[in-house]
Design a protein around this motif. Sequence first.
Motif, PDB file in Angstrom:
ATOM      1  N   GLU A  84      -1.100   6.695  -1.536  1.00  0.00           N
ATOM      2  CA  GLU A  84      -2.176   7.050  -2.462  1.00  0.00           C
ATOM      3  C   GLU A  84      -3.181   5.932  -2.715  1.00  0.00           C
ATOM      4  N   LYS A  85      -2.689   4.660  -2.752  1.00  0.00           N
ATOM      5  CA  LYS A  85      -3.604   3.568  -3.089  1.00  0.00           C
ATOM      6  C   LYS A  85      -2.978   2.212  -2.789  1.00  0.00           C
ATOM      7  N   SER A  86      -3.813   1.192  -2.863  1.00  0.00           N
ATOM      8  CA  SER A  86      -3.338  -0.180  -2.732  1.00  0.00           C
ATOM      9  C   SER A  86      -2.740  -0.604  -4.071  1.00  0.00           C
ATOM     10  N   VAL A 129       0.845  -1.187   0.000  1.00  0.00           N
ATOM     11  CA  VAL A 129       0.000   0.000   0.000  1.00  0.00           C
ATOM     12  C   VAL A 129       0.882   1.240   0.000  1.00  0.00           C
TER      13      VAL A 129
END
Length: 138
Positions: A12-14, A9
Amino acid sequence: MTTIHVDVVSTEKSIYSGKAKFVALPGESGELGILPGHTPLITKVRPGMVKLVHEDGQEESVFIAGGILEVQPYHVTVLADTAIRADDLDEAKALKAKEEAQIALQNTKDKADIATLEAELAMLAAQIHEARKLSKRR
């Protein structure tokens, strides 16, 4: 075959969430290899590649720009400052960003800005290094 669940992760995002039979990444004190059943561990990670070996033997890599690693016997979590799939690494873009950071470093006197820019330069150098290694393999 026994697997381990892996989450990579970024802020900002996975980037990745799934099963793997092996994980390798750059720990603070050296390379770490993690298999299912690994002893619990929390450590800092250096910029570099997270290598994931899937159940079918296929490999996937994700560049991380440092962060924290948590290992439980059947779950690995990498909390990265920045994470980029290996296929998305762009050497030219990283080189341009490195040049811009070097210019900014020359033009600042603020200690906090200097520290931030030096950290960014180290991350970009690692990203360029990994992008070059990947382009040689292709």
